[in-house]
Design a protein around this motif. Structure first.
Motif, PDB file in Angstrom:
ATOM      1  N   THR A  63       4.631  -2.885   4.045  1.00  0.00           N
ATOM      2  CA  THR A  63       3.327  -2.268   3.819  1.00  0.00           C
ATOM      3  C   THR A  63       2.457  -2.573   5.022  1.00  0.00           C
ATOM      4  OG1 THR A  63       2.457  -4.193   2.613  1.00  0.00           O
ATOM      5  CG2 THR A  63       3.478  -2.435   1.297  1.00  0.00           C
ATOM      6  N   TRP A  77       3.470   2.779   3.543  1.00  0.00           N
ATOM      7  CA  TRP A  77       4.496   1.918   2.975  1.00  0.00           C
ATOM      8  C   TRP A  77       5.886   2.450   3.301  1.00  0.00           C
ATOM      9  CZ3 TRP A  77       7.710   4.589  -0.218  1.00  0.00           C
ATOM     10  CH2 TRP A  77       7.208   5.768  -0.797  1.00  0.00           C
ATOM     11  N   ALA A  96      -0.374   5.546   1.414  1.00  0.00           N
ATOM     12  CA  ALA A  96      -0.914   4.770   0.302  1.00  0.00           C
ATOM     13  C   ALA A  96      -2.419   4.967   0.226  1.00  0.00           C
ATOM     14  CB  ALA A  96      -0.584   3.291   0.489  1.00  0.00           C
ATOM     15  N   ASP A  97      -2.954   4.727  -0.982  1.00  0.00           N
ATOM     16  CA  ASP A  97      -4.400   4.744  -1.185  1.00  0.00           C
ATOM     17  C   ASP A  97      -4.999   3.495  -0.545  1.00  0.00           C
ATOM     18  OD1 ASP A  97      -4.175   7.097  -2.681  1.00  0.00           O
ATOM     19  OD2 ASP A  97      -3.946   5.984  -4.565  1.00  0.00           O
ATOM     20  N   ASP A  99      -6.183   0.947  -1.810  1.00  0.00           N
ATOM     21  CA  ASP A  99      -5.782  -0.310  -2.456  1.00  0.00           C
ATOM     22  C   ASP A  99      -4.300  -0.621  -2.249  1.00  0.00           C
ATOM     23  OD1 ASP A  99      -4.544   1.525  -4.096  1.00  0.00           O
ATOM     24  OD2 ASP A  99      -5.520   0.869  -5.935  1.00  0.00           O
ATOM     25  N   THR A 101      -1.733   1.362  -3.166  1.00  0.00           N
ATOM     26  CA  THR A 101      -0.882   2.073  -4.121  1.00  0.00           C
ATOM     27  C   THR A 101      -0.330   3.340  -3.463  1.00  0.00           C
ATOM     28  OG1 THR A 101      -2.266   1.298  -5.930  1.00  0.00           O
ATOM     29  CG2 THR A 101      -0.833   3.197  -6.389  1.00  0.00           C
ATOM     30  N   PRO A 102       1.009   3.574  -3.571  1.00  0.00           N
ATOM     31  CA  PRO A 102       1.561   4.805  -2.990  1.00  0.00           C
ATOM     32  C   PRO A 102       0.799   6.036  -3.473  1.00  0.00           C
ATOM     33  CG  PRO A 102       3.337   3.355  -3.608  1.00  0.00           C
ATOM     34  CD  PRO A 102       2.060   2.729  -4.136  1.00  0.00           C
ATOM     35  N   ASN A 103       0.444   6.902  -2.528  1.00  0.00           N
ATOM     36  CA  ASN A 103      -0.309   8.111  -2.819  1.00  0.00           C
ATOM     37  C   ASN A 103       0.673   9.221  -3.198  1.00  0.00           C
ATOM     38  OD1 ASN A 103      -1.780  10.504  -2.767  1.00  0.00           O
ATOM     39  ND2 ASN A 103      -3.055   9.873  -1.043  1.00  0.00           N
ATOM     40  N   GLN A 104       0.733   9.535  -4.484  1.00  0.00           N
ATOM     41  CA  GLN A 104       1.671  10.524  -5.004  1.00  0.00           C
ATOM     42  C   GLN A 104       1.324  11.953  -4.572  1.00  0.00           C
ATOM     43  OE1 GLN A 104       4.427   9.406  -6.533  1.00  0.00           O
ATOM     44  NE2 GLN A 104       3.637   7.329  -6.359  1.00  0.00           N
TER      45      GLN A 104
END
Length: 161
Positions: A63, A77, A96-97, A99, A101-104
């Motif tokens: 990351t 990531w 990623a966002d 924070d 978190t992976p950005n879907q």
């Protein structure tokens, strides 16, 4: 510059970068395997990377975030799928966002890195495979090819140092 070619193939949905270095495979591998070296070239010169997590084992993760000229941060990531030091690294690469978190909502790519001996040095082939032509077009329009070429272009100075 070490980058000898970059090929966008929309039919096979691949971006392939070839770079040749005057350094042995083990030294080029270190630029991937050492997080402090990776962050010195992963990202264009104006968007330096900071690696937060670095686990190059199958199922492991990398990351990072890139910091832009205005202080803006762009997170990414990798999910490691295969590692054969010092020749092969394969991973899924995504956005990623803020924070982490992976950005879907953003595309991912499957990346294959192959290092081979060539004329006393090392040839690196970095191939990104896209899930669709639309995803490839989206990332090309965001400057992925140019950014990757600039990033890899920084490897020569690290190998010379």
């Amino acid at each position: 510059m070490s980058v000898t070619s970059i090929d966008k193939d929309f039919d096979s949905m691949t971006l392939t970068l070839i770079a040749d270095f005057d350094a042995p495979i083990e030294r080029v591998w270190e630029l991937w395997a050492d997080p402090r070296l990776l962050e010195r070239w992963w990202g264009p010169p104006t968007y330096p990377a900071t690696v937060e997590e670095h686990d190059l084992t199958p199922g492991g993760a990398v990351t990072y975030f890139m910091t832009g000229p205005e202080g803006d941060r762009h997170r990414g990531w990798w999910r490691i799928t295969s590692v054969e030091p010092p020749d092969v690294l394969e991973f899924t690469d995504g956005f990623a966002d803020q924070d982490g978190t992976p950005n879907q909502d953003m595309p991912t790519t499957e990346v294959h890195v192959q290092l081979t001996d060539r004329d006393g040095g090392t040839r690196m082939e970095l191939r990104s495979v896209f899930g669709s032509k639309e995803h490839m077009e989206q990332l090309m329009n965001m400057g992925m090819a140019e950014g990757l070429q600039q990033a890899v272009g920084q490897m020569d100075a690290l190998l010379a140092g």
